[in-house]
Design an enzyme around this catalytic site. Structure first.
Site, PDB file in Angstrom:
ATOM      1  CE1 TYR A 195      -4.178  -1.724  -0.124  1.00  0.00           C
ATOM      2  CE2 TYR A 195      -2.986  -3.421   1.348  1.00  0.00           C
ATOM      3  CZ  TYR A 195      -3.780  -3.043   0.254  1.00  0.00           C
ATOM      4  OH  TYR A 195      -4.770  -4.150   0.030  1.00  0.00           O
ATOM      5  CB  ALA A 199     -15.022   5.194 -18.187  1.00  0.00           C
ATOM      6  CB  CYS A 239      -3.376   5.261  17.242  1.00  0.00           C
ATOM      7  SG  CYS A 239      -4.609   6.163  17.686  1.00  0.00           S
ATOM      8  CD  GLU A 289     -13.520  -7.150 -21.729  1.00  0.00           C
ATOM      9  OE1 GLU A 289     -13.109  -6.952 -22.721  1.00  0.00           O
ATOM     10  OE2 GLU A 289     -13.195  -7.774 -20.633  1.00  0.00           O
ATOM     11  CG  ASP A 318      -8.349   6.246  -7.259  1.00  0.00           C
ATOM     12  OD1 ASP A 318      -9.131   7.139  -7.230  1.00  0.00           O
ATOM     13  OD2 ASP A 318      -8.291   5.318  -8.231  1.00  0.00           O
ATOM     14  CG  HIS A 350     -13.756  -1.887  -1.627  1.00  0.00           C
ATOM     15  ND1 HIS A 350     -13.497  -2.300  -3.087  1.00  0.00           N
ATOM     16  CD2 HIS A 350     -14.908  -2.344  -1.152  1.00  0.00           C
ATOM     17  CE1 HIS A 350     -14.664  -3.308  -3.167  1.00  0.00           C
ATOM     18  NE2 HIS A 350     -15.316  -3.242  -1.923  1.00  0.00           N
TER      19      HIS A 350
HETATM   20  P1  OAD Z   1     -11.225  -5.181 -11.761  1.00  0.00           P
HETATM   21  O1  OAD Z   1      -9.882  -4.782 -12.262  1.00  0.00           O
HETATM   22  O2  OAD Z   1     -11.892  -6.539 -11.421  1.00  0.00           O
HETATM   23  O3  OAD Z   1     -12.081  -4.637 -13.266  1.00  0.00           O
HETATM   24  C1  OAD Z   1     -11.855  -3.428 -13.908  1.00  0.00           C
HETATM   25  C2  OAD Z   1     -13.103  -3.319 -14.980  1.00  0.00           C
HETATM   26  O4  OAD Z   1     -12.574  -2.073 -15.744  1.00  0.00           O
HETATM   27  C3  OAD Z   1     -12.938  -4.411 -16.152  1.00  0.00           C
HETATM   28  O5  OAD Z   1     -14.258  -4.826 -16.454  1.00  0.00           O
HETATM   29  C4  OAD Z   1     -12.235  -3.502 -17.297  1.00  0.00           C
HETATM   30  O6  OAD Z   1     -12.986  -4.159 -18.571  1.00  0.00           O
HETATM   31  C5  OAD Z   1     -12.725  -2.119 -17.181  1.00  0.00           C
HETATM   32  N1  OAD Z   1     -12.155  -1.194 -17.622  1.00  0.00           N
HETATM   33  C6  OAD Z   1     -10.568  -1.063 -17.902  1.00  0.00           C
HETATM   34  N2  OAD Z   1     -10.275   0.173 -18.313  1.00  0.00           N
HETATM   35  C7  OAD Z   1     -11.358   0.729 -18.727  1.00  0.00           C
HETATM   36  C8  OAD Z   1     -11.513   2.237 -19.198  1.00  0.00           C
HETATM   37  N3  OAD Z   1     -10.770   2.862 -19.476  1.00  0.00           N
HETATM   38  N4  OAD Z   1     -12.920   2.451 -19.260  1.00  0.00           N
HETATM   39  C9  OAD Z   1     -13.849   1.448 -18.693  1.00  0.00           C
HETATM   40  N5  OAD Z   1     -13.538   0.669 -18.219  1.00  0.00           N
HETATM   41  C10 OAD Z   1     -12.536   0.112 -18.249  1.00  0.00           C
HETATM   42  O7  OAD Z   1     -11.549  -3.895 -10.611  1.00  0.00           O
HETATM   43  P2  OAD Z   1     -12.826  -3.672  -9.866  1.00  0.00           P
HETATM   44  O8  OAD Z   1     -13.919  -4.096 -10.454  1.00  0.00           O
HETATM   45  O9  OAD Z   1     -12.959  -2.168  -9.416  1.00  0.00           O
HETATM   46  O10 OAD Z   1     -10.980  -4.349  -3.821  1.00  0.00           O
HETATM   47  O11 OAD Z   1     -12.273  -4.389  -8.737  1.00  0.00           O
HETATM   48  C11 OAD Z   1     -13.188  -4.508  -7.570  1.00  0.00           C
HETATM   49  C12 OAD Z   1     -12.382  -4.721  -6.356  1.00  0.00           C
HETATM   50  O12 OAD Z   1     -11.657  -5.756  -6.443  1.00  0.00           O
HETATM   51  C13 OAD Z   1     -11.515  -3.709  -6.049  1.00  0.00           C
HETATM   52  O13 OAD Z   1     -12.119  -2.512  -5.260  1.00  0.00           O
HETATM   53  C14 OAD Z   1     -10.538  -4.203  -5.120  1.00  0.00           C
HETATM   54  C15 OAD Z   1      -9.981  -5.413  -6.002  1.00  0.00           C
HETATM   55  O14 OAD Z   1      -9.576  -6.450  -5.299  1.00  0.00           O
HETATM   56  C16 OAD Z   1     -10.295  -4.428  -2.524  1.00  0.00           C
HETATM   57  O15 OAD Z   1      -9.081  -4.137  -2.585  1.00  0.00           O
HETATM   58  C17 OAD Z   1     -11.134  -4.539  -1.512  1.00  0.00           C
END
Ligand code: OAD
Length: 245
Positions: free
Chosen positions: A67, A230, A147, A214, A105, A120
């Site tokens: 981190y 996006a 702390c 996608e 972020d 998260h």
């Molecule tokens: P993922 O990495 O699982 O998914 C990212 C998604 O973004 C995918 O479906 C891509 O197709 C899409 N993507 C990539 N680039 C893009 C763009 N420029 N425009 C639009 N879409 C795009 O990430 P999350 O779904 O955010 O949790 O993952 C969920 C959680 O899993 C995170 O918050 C984290 C991780 O483990 C924790 O750390 C608790």
């Protein structure tokens, strides 16, 4: 994008609420790695090594380093057009708008989003493992940091696998229960319970839109799926929506 905006407008009406869920994809164009795309963070690290309470108990330095590295990188990137388009949407809708992000972020914050829930956690905060107080934290967190209230040790203010996300008791259920429209942006929908929010809105008759590079499986809940980056599709959609609102 005019057709898509008309469908959203029709579902939203004059007084409907809109909830947005974002994932790593919205920050990808800013230069932050996603998790599950090829070459993503979970290709480079094992979740079990860096993102669970058990990992922190077994090897706290490794978890802190992971981190600390991500926190340092965050200082080198900027919000993109997708983040800014959501700020414009919030300006247009005011209290009818809620933004829930899975991202740790601060790019939504820096772009100017205010009705924002970090479900998260946040990279720029640290939390006491004993008393639970979370404080702003911009630099590395070390095992010696303590702390200010109770001298407990400090950990990243991040929801690890096996821990409960924030805002699930009230804010997130309330937003989903009252929303006519739901946007799921840049998330693979692989992580529970964030991946159930669209279906909660859908179950109450809401209109669910996916914006992603996608189409994801999405448990069949999406009424509309807009494919593309996006940072390109969102500004177009929201400009068309603005013309209708
Ligand atoms: P993922 O990495 O699982 O998914 C990212 C998604 O973004 C995918 O479906 C891509 O197709 C899409 N993507 C990539 N680039 C893009 C763009 N420029 N425009 C639009 N879409 C795009 O990430 P999350 O779904 O955010 O949790 O993952 C969920 C959680 O899993 C995170 O918050 C984290 C991780 O483990 C924790 O750390 C608790």
């Amino acid at each position: 994008m005019k057709n898509e905006a008309e469908k959203v407008f029709e579902a939203l009406g004059d007084s409907g609420r809109l909830t947005v869920l974002t994932g790593a994809g919205i920050s990808a164009e800013s230069g932050i790695s996603t998790f599950r795309d090829s070459g993503g963070l979970w290709d480079q690290y094992e979740i079990e090594d860096v993102a669970t309470p058990e990992a922190y108990a077994a090897n706290p330095s490794l978890v802190q380093d992971f981190y600390n590295m991500r926190r340092a990188h965050l200082g080198t990137v900027q919000p993109n057009a997708g983040h800014r388009a959501l700020v414009r949407l919030e300006e247009l809708l005011g209290d009818r708008f809620t933004l829930i992000t899975q991202n740790v972020d601060d790019l939504h914050d820096r772009a100017g989003s205010r009705r924002l829930l970090h479900m998260h956690g946040e990279l720029y905060k640290a939390r006491c493992v004993d008393c639970g107080v979370a404080v702003e934290w911009r630099t590395d967190i070390s095992l010696d940091d303590r702390c200010e209230s109770c001298s407990g040790s400090m950990r990243p203010h991040i929801v690890w696998f096996g821990e409960l996300p924030f805002y699930l008791e009230r804010e997130i259920p309330e937003a989903c229960a009252s929303s006519a429209v739901f946007f799921s942006i840049g998330t693979s929908g692989m992580v529970y319970p964030a991946n159930t929010l669209a279906s909660q809105v859908k179950a109450r008759g809401g209109f669910c839109v996916e914006i992603n590079l996608e189409k994801t499986a999405g448990q069949g809940v999406f009424d509309l799926q807009i494919e593309g980056q996006a940072g390109e599709t969102l500004p177009l959609l929201i400009a068309e929506l603005e013309a209708l609102l």
